[in-house]
Design a protein around this motif. Structure first.
Motif, PDB file in Angstrom:
ATOM      1  N   ARG A 145     -19.995  -6.253  -7.277  1.00 30.43           N
ATOM      2  CA  ARG A 145     -18.761  -7.040  -7.428  1.00 30.43           C
ATOM      3  C   ARG A 145     -19.046  -8.540  -7.443  1.00 30.43           C
ATOM      4  O   ARG A 145     -18.587  -9.258  -8.340  1.00 30.43           O
ATOM      5  N   GLY A 149     -19.733  -8.495 -11.385  1.00 33.14           N
ATOM      6  CA  GLY A 149     -18.340  -8.421 -11.808  1.00 33.14           C
ATOM      7  C   GLY A 149     -17.854  -7.014 -12.082  1.00 33.14           C
ATOM      8  O   GLY A 149     -16.898  -6.820 -12.842  1.00 33.14           O
ATOM      9  N   ARG A 150     -18.472  -6.017 -11.455  1.00 30.51           N
ATOM     10  CA  ARG A 150     -18.073  -4.625 -11.668  1.00 30.51           C
ATOM     11  C   ARG A 150     -17.324  -4.099 -10.448  1.00 30.51           C
ATOM     12  O   ARG A 150     -17.608  -4.483  -9.314  1.00 30.51           O
ATOM     13  N   SER A 151     -16.387  -3.190 -10.679  1.00 29.30           N
ATOM     14  CA  SER A 151     -15.580  -2.654  -9.591  1.00 29.30           C
ATOM     15  C   SER A 151     -16.386  -1.719  -8.701  1.00 29.30           C
ATOM     16  O   SER A 151     -16.100  -1.601  -7.504  1.00 29.30           O
ATOM     17  N   TRP A 208     -16.294 -10.471  -9.721  1.00 32.11           N
ATOM     18  CA  TRP A 208     -15.246  -9.468  -9.977  1.00 32.11           C
ATOM     19  C   TRP A 208     -13.861 -10.088  -9.760  1.00 32.11           C
ATOM     20  O   TRP A 208     -12.942  -9.897 -10.560  1.00 32.11           O
ATOM     21  N   THR A 216     -13.993  -1.268 -14.026  1.00 34.22           N
ATOM     22  CA  THR A 216     -15.129  -1.068 -14.933  1.00 34.22           C
ATOM     23  C   THR A 216     -15.680   0.339 -14.867  1.00 34.22           C
ATOM     24  O   THR A 216     -16.759   0.611 -15.389  1.00 34.22           O
TER      25      THR A 216
END
Length: 288
Positions: A145, A149-151, A208, A216
C-alpha cells in the motif's frame, strides 16, 4: 523510496503491544519458539502455550532430550502440528551442531528444520539485533500500500525482501525497530479488511491513499474451510492420540464414528506420512 522510518518508529514507540518476545531478556530460544508458534496462529492463542513450552523446555537441549511425542502433546491445539515436529528436530540440530546455542547467522538458521527466510531473519534481528529485512504477511501489506499503491500484496516473492531492504534504516538498532514497527502497523492499523487509514502514521507517504484507495485485486491464497475438512479430521485423530498420554490406540477404533470413513482413513494416512503418528501392529500412537 519515501522515508518511512521516522514516522513509523515514532508511532511504534507509542503504540507497540507489550508482547513477551519483545522483552530484551527473552533470548534467542524464546524468539525462535515464538516464531514457530506464530505462523498462521493469533497472538492471543500463542502466548499461554509459549509460556508453558518455555517453562517445560527452557533451552533447545532440554527439548532435544524429550521425545517427538512429548512435543506434539505439548503443542496441544495450536494447529499445524508439524511445526511441533520441526521445532523438535531443530532443537536436536541446535544441540548437535551449535552446542545448544541458537545460531545467529542467517544461513545457519536456514539450515535448521522448519526455518525459512522469514523465521531466520526474524531470529537474527529480534534476538540478536542484526540488520536484515524481515517480511511477514503484515509487512507485505504495508509495503504494497505505502510504496506500490496496491490494496493487497501479490504472491510472496524475493522481491519483498528487496523492497524492505530499500526502506530499511541504515542504523542497526533503528532497522530492528523498523522491522517490528512495520509488522505491528499491519497487525493493528493497516489491516487486510478494514484499514484505519485515519490513524496511520504513514498516511502522508502512502501511495495507495494518494491514488484514492483503488481496489487492485486480491491474489492471496484462500484457506479452505475447516469445518468438515481433512484438517478437522486430522485434528480429531491427533486429539485422541494426545489424550492417550503415551499409550497406543486401536487403529480401527480411532474415530470409528466419524461420518466419512474415507476421510478418516486419509487423515490417519496423512498423519503417518507426516511423521505425526505411527501405526504398529494395528495400533496407532504418537511418534517416539
Amino acid at each position: 523510496m519515501p522515508d518511512l522510518a521516522a514516522p513509523l518508529i515514532a508511532w511504534y514507540r507509542e503504540n507497540a503491544r507489550d508482547l513477551p518476545w519483545r522483552h530484551p531478556q527473552f533470548g534467542a530460544w524464546g524468539v525462535l519458539v515464538s516464531e514457530f508458534m506464530l505462523q498462521q496462529t493469533p497472538v492471543g492463542r500463542v502466548i499461554p502455550r509459549l509460556e508453558e513450552w518455555l517453562a517445560r523446555w527452557p533451552t533447545p537441549t532440554a527439548l532435544a532430550g524429550a521425545s517427538p511425542a512429548d512435543a506434539v502433546r505439548q503443542w496441544a491445539n495450536l494447529g499445524y502440528p508439524r511445526r511441533a515436529l520441526w521445532l523438535h528436530r531443530a532443537a536436536v540440530e541446535i544441540r548437535d551442531r551449535h552446542h545448544g546455542v541458537v545460531p545467529r547467522d542467517v544461513e545457519a538458521l536456514l539450515a535448521l528444520t522448519g526455518i525459512g527466510d522469514y523465521t531466520a531473519r526474524a531470529v537474527a534481528v529480534f534476538a540478536y539485533g542484526d540488520r536484515h529485512p524481515v517480511v511477514d504477511t503484515n509487512t507485505r501489506r504495508v509495503l504494497a500500500r505505502a510504496i506500490d499503491g496496491r490494496s493487497q500484496p501479490g504472491a510472496a516473492s524475493r522481491r519483498d525482501l528487496a523492497t524492505m531492504s530499500a526502506v530499511l534504516p541504515t542504523g542497526t538498532a533503528e532497522s530492528a525497530v523498523f522491522n517490528a514497527a512495520a509488522m505491528e502497523l499491519g497487525a493493528l492499523v493497516c489491516t487486510a479488511r478494514s484499514p484505519a487509514c485515519e490513524r496511520c502514521p504513514l498516511a502522508a507517504h502512502c501511495a495507495w491513499r494518494a491514488a484514492g484507495f483503488p481496489d487492485t485485486g486480491d491474489a492471496r491464497p484462500r484457506q479452505a474451510r475447516y469445518e468438515g475438512s481433512d484438517r478437522q479430521a486430522r485434528g480429531a485423530v491427533l486429539k485422541i492420540l494426545r489424550e492417550a498420554d503415551g499409550h497406543e490406540a486401536a487403529l480401527d477404533g480411532v474415530l470409528a464414528g466419524w461420518p466419512d470413513a474415507r476421510q478418516r482413513d486419509r487423515a490417519i494416512d496423512s498423519l503417518i506420512a507426516d511423521g505425526l503418528a505411527e501405526a504398529i501392529d494395528g495400533m496407532l500412537r504418537l511418534p517416539r
